[in-house]
Write a protein that holds these residues in place. Sequence first.
Motif, PDB file in Angstrom:
ATOM      1  N   PRO A 273       0.805  -1.229   0.000  1.00  0.00           N
ATOM      2  CA  PRO A 273       0.000   0.000   0.000  1.00  0.00           C
ATOM      3  C   PRO A 273       0.830   1.266   0.000  1.00  0.00           C
ATOM      4  CG  PRO A 273       0.054  -0.998   2.190  1.00  0.00           C
ATOM      5  CD  PRO A 273       0.738  -1.969   1.275  1.00  0.00           C
ATOM      6  N   HIS A 274       2.125   1.165   0.300  1.00  0.00           N
ATOM      7  CA  HIS A 274       2.974   2.357   0.361  1.00  0.00           C
ATOM      8  C   HIS A 274       3.333   2.896  -1.014  1.00  0.00           C
ATOM      9  CE1 HIS A 274       3.368   1.570   4.654  1.00  0.00           C
ATOM     10  NE2 HIS A 274       3.790   0.333   4.372  1.00  0.00           N
ATOM     11  N   LEU A 275       3.127   2.123  -2.070  1.00  0.00           N
ATOM     12  CA  LEU A 275       3.499   2.569  -3.408  1.00  0.00           C
ATOM     13  C   LEU A 275       2.543   3.606  -3.971  1.00  0.00           C
ATOM     14  CD1 LEU A 275       4.587  -0.759  -5.155  1.00  0.00           C
ATOM     15  CD2 LEU A 275       6.040   1.078  -4.286  1.00  0.00           C
ATOM     16  N   GLY A 276       1.311   3.587  -3.504  1.00  0.00           N
ATOM     17  CA  GLY A 276       0.322   4.511  -4.048  1.00  0.00           C
ATOM     18  C   GLY A 276      -0.143   4.137  -5.431  1.00  0.00           C
ATOM     19  N   VAL A 277       0.100   2.898  -5.824  1.00  0.00           N
ATOM     20  CA  VAL A 277      -0.306   2.406  -7.141  1.00  0.00           C
ATOM     21  C   VAL A 277      -1.246   1.233  -6.942  1.00  0.00           C
ATOM     22  CG1 VAL A 277       0.481   1.451  -9.332  1.00  0.00           C
ATOM     23  CG2 VAL A 277       1.896   3.119  -8.115  1.00  0.00           C
ATOM     24  N   SER A 278      -2.301   1.174  -7.739  1.00  0.00           N
ATOM     25  CA  SER A 278      -3.258   0.082  -7.618  1.00  0.00           C
ATOM     26  C   SER A 278      -2.600  -1.223  -8.030  1.00  0.00           C
ATOM     27  CB  SER A 278      -4.468   0.337  -8.504  1.00  0.00           C
ATOM     28  OG  SER A 278      -4.108   0.314  -9.874  1.00  0.00           O
ATOM     29  N   PRO A 279      -3.025  -2.344  -7.456  1.00  0.00           N
ATOM     30  CA  PRO A 279      -2.452  -3.645  -7.842  1.00  0.00           C
ATOM     31  C   PRO A 279      -2.570  -3.907  -9.337  1.00  0.00           C
ATOM     32  CG  PRO A 279      -3.734  -3.854  -5.835  1.00  0.00           C
ATOM     33  CD  PRO A 279      -3.987  -2.472  -6.349  1.00  0.00           C
ATOM     34  N   ASP A 280      -3.725  -3.514  -9.933  1.00  0.00           N
ATOM     35  CA  ASP A 280      -3.895  -3.738 -11.375  1.00  0.00           C
ATOM     36  C   ASP A 280      -2.892  -2.923 -12.179  1.00  0.00           C
ATOM     37  OD1 ASP A 280      -5.946  -5.491 -10.927  1.00  0.00           O
ATOM     38  OD2 ASP A 280      -7.543  -4.008 -11.261  1.00  0.00           O
ATOM     39  N   GLY A 281      -2.679  -1.676 -11.763  1.00  0.00           N
ATOM     40  CA  GLY A 281      -1.713  -0.836 -12.470  1.00  0.00           C
ATOM     41  C   GLY A 281      -0.305  -1.381 -12.357  1.00  0.00           C
ATOM     42  N   ALA A 282       0.061  -1.825 -11.142  1.00  0.00           N
ATOM     43  CA  ALA A 282       1.395  -2.391 -10.944  1.00  0.00           C
ATOM     44  C   ALA A 282       1.575  -3.656 -11.761  1.00  0.00           C
ATOM     45  CB  ALA A 282       1.626  -2.681  -9.462  1.00  0.00           C
ATOM     46  N   GLU A 283       0.530  -4.488 -11.820  1.00  0.00           N
ATOM     47  CA  GLU A 283       0.634  -5.721 -12.599  1.00  0.00           C
ATOM     48  C   GLU A 283       0.751  -5.427 -14.089  1.00  0.00           C
ATOM     49  OE1 GLU A 283      -1.708  -9.976 -13.241  1.00  0.00           O
ATOM     50  OE2 GLU A 283      -2.566  -8.418 -11.947  1.00  0.00           O
ATOM     51  N   THR A 284       0.004  -4.414 -14.557  1.00  0.00           N
ATOM     52  CA  THR A 284       0.095  -4.033 -15.974  1.00  0.00           C
ATOM     53  C   THR A 284       1.503  -3.577 -16.324  1.00  0.00           C
ATOM     54  OG1 THR A 284      -2.229  -3.379 -16.024  1.00  0.00           O
ATOM     55  CG2 THR A 284      -0.796  -2.492 -17.754  1.00  0.00           C
ATOM     56  N   PHE A 285       2.057  -2.706 -15.449  1.00  0.00           N
ATOM     57  CA  PHE A 285       3.426  -2.233 -15.701  1.00  0.00           C
ATOM     58  C   PHE A 285       4.419  -3.383 -15.636  1.00  0.00           C
ATOM     59  CE2 PHE A 285       7.514  -0.637 -14.179  1.00  0.00           C
ATOM     60  CZ  PHE A 285       7.789   0.307 -15.152  1.00  0.00           C
ATOM     61  N   SER A 286       4.232  -4.308 -14.688  1.00  0.00           N
ATOM     62  CA  SER A 286       5.128  -5.450 -14.556  1.00  0.00           C
ATOM     63  C   SER A 286       5.093  -6.330 -15.792  1.00  0.00           C
ATOM     64  CB  SER A 286       4.748  -6.267 -13.317  1.00  0.00           C
ATOM     65  OG  SER A 286       5.536  -7.443 -13.239  1.00  0.00           O
ATOM     66  N   ASP A 287       3.876  -6.573 -16.309  1.00  0.00           N
ATOM     67  CA  ASP A 287       3.766  -7.399 -17.514  1.00  0.00           C
ATOM     68  C   ASP A 287       4.435  -6.735 -18.709  1.00  0.00           C
ATOM     69  OD1 ASP A 287       2.417  -9.312 -16.134  1.00  0.00           O
ATOM     70  OD2 ASP A 287       0.418  -8.748 -16.851  1.00  0.00           O
ATOM     71  N   PHE A 288       4.252  -5.419 -18.801  1.00  0.00           N
ATOM     72  CA  PHE A 288       4.883  -4.704 -19.921  1.00  0.00           C
ATOM     73  C   PHE A 288       6.406  -4.781 -19.815  1.00  0.00           C
ATOM     74  CE2 PHE A 288       6.828  -0.773 -21.544  1.00  0.00           C
ATOM     75  CZ  PHE A 288       6.489  -0.885 -22.894  1.00  0.00           C
ATOM     76  N   ALA A 289       6.933  -4.524 -18.612  1.00  0.00           N
ATOM     77  CA  ALA A 289       8.381  -4.574 -18.417  1.00  0.00           C
ATOM     78  C   ALA A 289       8.917  -5.984 -18.663  1.00  0.00           C
ATOM     79  CB  ALA A 289       8.740  -4.110 -17.015  1.00  0.00           C
ATOM     80  N   GLN A 290       8.100  -6.979 -18.262  1.00  0.00           N
ATOM     81  CA  GLN A 290       8.521  -8.357 -18.484  1.00  0.00           C
ATOM     82  C   GLN A 290       8.613  -8.661 -19.978  1.00  0.00           C
ATOM     83  OE1 GLN A 290       6.125 -11.127 -16.345  1.00  0.00           O
ATOM     84  NE2 GLN A 290       7.497 -12.849 -16.681  1.00  0.00           N
ATOM     85  N   PHE A 291       7.660  -8.175 -20.714  1.00  0.00           N
ATOM     86  CA  PHE A 291       7.699  -8.368 -22.163  1.00  0.00           C
ATOM     87  C   PHE A 291       8.940  -7.698 -22.762  1.00  0.00           C
ATOM     88  CE2 PHE A 291       6.685  -6.833 -26.450  1.00  0.00           C
ATOM     89  CZ  PHE A 291       6.424  -8.047 -27.078  1.00  0.00           C
ATOM     90  N   VAL A 292       9.301  -6.510 -22.248  1.00  0.00           N
ATOM     91  CA  VAL A 292      10.466  -5.793 -22.764  1.00  0.00           C
ATOM     92  C   VAL A 292      11.748  -6.588 -22.527  1.00  0.00           C
ATOM     93  CG1 VAL A 292      11.902  -3.734 -22.476  1.00  0.00           C
ATOM     94  CG2 VAL A 292       9.427  -3.506 -22.609  1.00  0.00           C
ATOM     95  N   PHE A 293      11.953  -7.079 -21.295  1.00  0.00           N
ATOM     96  CA  PHE A 293      13.215  -7.779 -21.051  1.00  0.00           C
ATOM     97  C   PHE A 293      13.258  -9.122 -21.782  1.00  0.00           C
ATOM     98  CE2 PHE A 293      11.353 -10.053 -17.265  1.00  0.00           C
ATOM     99  CZ  PHE A 293      11.852 -11.327 -17.503  1.00  0.00           C
ATOM    100  N   LEU A 294      12.096  -9.733 -21.981  1.00  0.00           N
ATOM    101  CA  LEU A 294      12.085 -10.960 -22.773  1.00  0.00           C
ATOM    102  C   LEU A 294      12.504 -10.690 -24.212  1.00  0.00           C
ATOM    103  CD1 LEU A 294       8.820 -12.596 -21.410  1.00  0.00           C
ATOM    104  CD2 LEU A 294      11.128 -13.459 -21.114  1.00  0.00           C
ATOM    105  N   GLN A 295      12.055  -9.564 -24.736  1.00  0.00           N
ATOM    106  CA  GLN A 295      12.482  -9.189 -26.091  1.00  0.00           C
ATOM    107  C   GLN A 295      13.998  -9.004 -26.153  1.00  0.00           C
ATOM    108  OE1 GLN A 295      10.913  -8.489 -29.171  1.00  0.00           O
ATOM    109  NE2 GLN A 295       9.245  -9.686 -28.318  1.00  0.00           N
TER     110      GLN A 295
END
Length: 591
Positions: free
Chosen positions: A139-161
């Motif tokens: 809760p300290h991040l100030g970011v919703s779980p869905d938003g954090a997961e979306t960003f994580s998935d995007f970043a994961q796709f980037v490093f996989l590329q």
Amino acid sequence: MFSLATAVMAFILLLSPLRSSDFVIDPLNALVATVMGLTLYRRLQVSTSHVVLRAAAFIWLSVLVVTLVLEWLPVHRAELRDVFSLKESAEVFLWLLAPIGLFIVSRFERVPALVKLLLICGFLVQTVVVGLEFIEESPHLGVSPDGAETFSDFAQFVFLQFYLIAFALLLLYAGWSPISRHAESDVHSGPLGNRARHIFDAYRLFTKGRFPKQRVAHWPGVLPIIDFGRIVLWTGTLGMEVQRNFGVPIFRQIIDILLLMMHCGLDAQAYYMLELYRRDRQRKAGQYLTRYETKNGLLTALNYLIPKNGHRSNLSDKAAFDRVCVEHGLEVPRILAVAQHGEIAWRNLRRLTEVPGLFVKPAVSKGARGTEIYTVVRNTTGTGSAQYMSPDGTLLSELELSTRIAGQSMEEMLLVQERLENAPSVAPFAQASLVVIRVITCLDAQGRPTVTHGMLRVLSKLEAGWPSAAEYGAPVDLATGELGWLSSDKREDAFDFFDHHPVTGARVAGALLPEWAAVKALALRAHDVFNDRFVIGWDIAVTPEGPVLIEGNAYPDFAFLQRVHRQPAGESPIGPLLQSGLDRLVAVRGG
């Protein structure tokens, strides 16, 4: 193929209503694990005597198998995750394996710098992803779980590329090609071309962007775009003809070019102009030099191995070149006038009335840039002064000629030389222009110049009525002076080698240059004067009075030279001399 597969998966992810799930990311993780495993398996096949490396490789391969199972067998995923007690075990496994992978990859002797850079970038992004896996619900991040997961998935796709592209390149580079055994080299040994490019990269010898000439081409990331653009242009233009005449499918041509780019630094233009679609030529690909390393710094580094004797000669300064040549008794065209800042100073007006024409060129230049030919038109009645036919067909008086050249000198200093005439032996190969012989000389280990190549050159750009602006060249036999087949530097002539001149119709192949011995002697005398240069390309005219030295080029074009001779530099007489020079360069740079 791997990158295309991940791009398709990403497109499906964007369109799918289930894109919040891991049904695309998990197969991507599995795909990366597969590629890593294949690469590692390839490395183990090559084998290594280093015990620690071999043990690390086996451990890495074992964990990759587990990672692959975790991602690709969803039926058993829950049970396996319980065993390993990790919420996102596959992602963490890949992250833990990355440093080991980078360590092993760094031990490859010939891994491209691009591969290492991609792997490092991928690891940095992957570290961010792994961190988000543990704190995305905080809760300290100030970011919703869905938003954090979306960003994580995007970043994961980037490093996989990053990983997929890097390992796909590494697999190609590691030896899955028919020419791999010919591409083995490092700074100490190997075919001339590959070794020269390794040294150029390893010692960061880039000094000036002479090729390509466009400054933007040397900005980061631009050259690969140009290289891939050349694949489209050259394959689209010549691919069908190669397929029809040589039986090489277009798809195979593209694969060949990509492999040549990875192994030998040769692009699509070299593939077609050097006839590398022929398997016998392709096996020699590592022996070819390119304009990129020779013009942009390699020859400069070789020059700096030679003592300067107080100064470094400037072959581009035509006025200084002429002055040095005259001082040492080298035959050069006489300078009749010098024009600068809108003023022209004639040195010998009496000589002006005797010459057949004038040749105007920039005082500092390379090649035929900015040159003009004026033909003298004398009054047949014997009355009145001569007139001068300009390149555009205008008749000028002496005053009008002086005014015109003076006006052009506002932009740069110009030299006005007497126009030389061709000797009967070479006159049939041109109409208005001067035929020259390009002679390559190179210093041996004792500092003595040696003639390594001879090439007859005809510049169509100096012939107003010719249909093409091509440069034509024919090899000269070093012993006899006999000419070989004529070829062009233009894409439309890529498959053509002429026994007769395509414009004048004169026979080229088999013709003899009786002045060849004198031409070679003049080139050697000139290199003795300009002996602070390792390799020089001399342009020598053959006139009725004998050979005349036109200019020297400190960065000769090896690409066209190799096409004309249909032989890589590494297998030519200059090969051992350049290898010896590279040995000295490596020794000076610290091996």
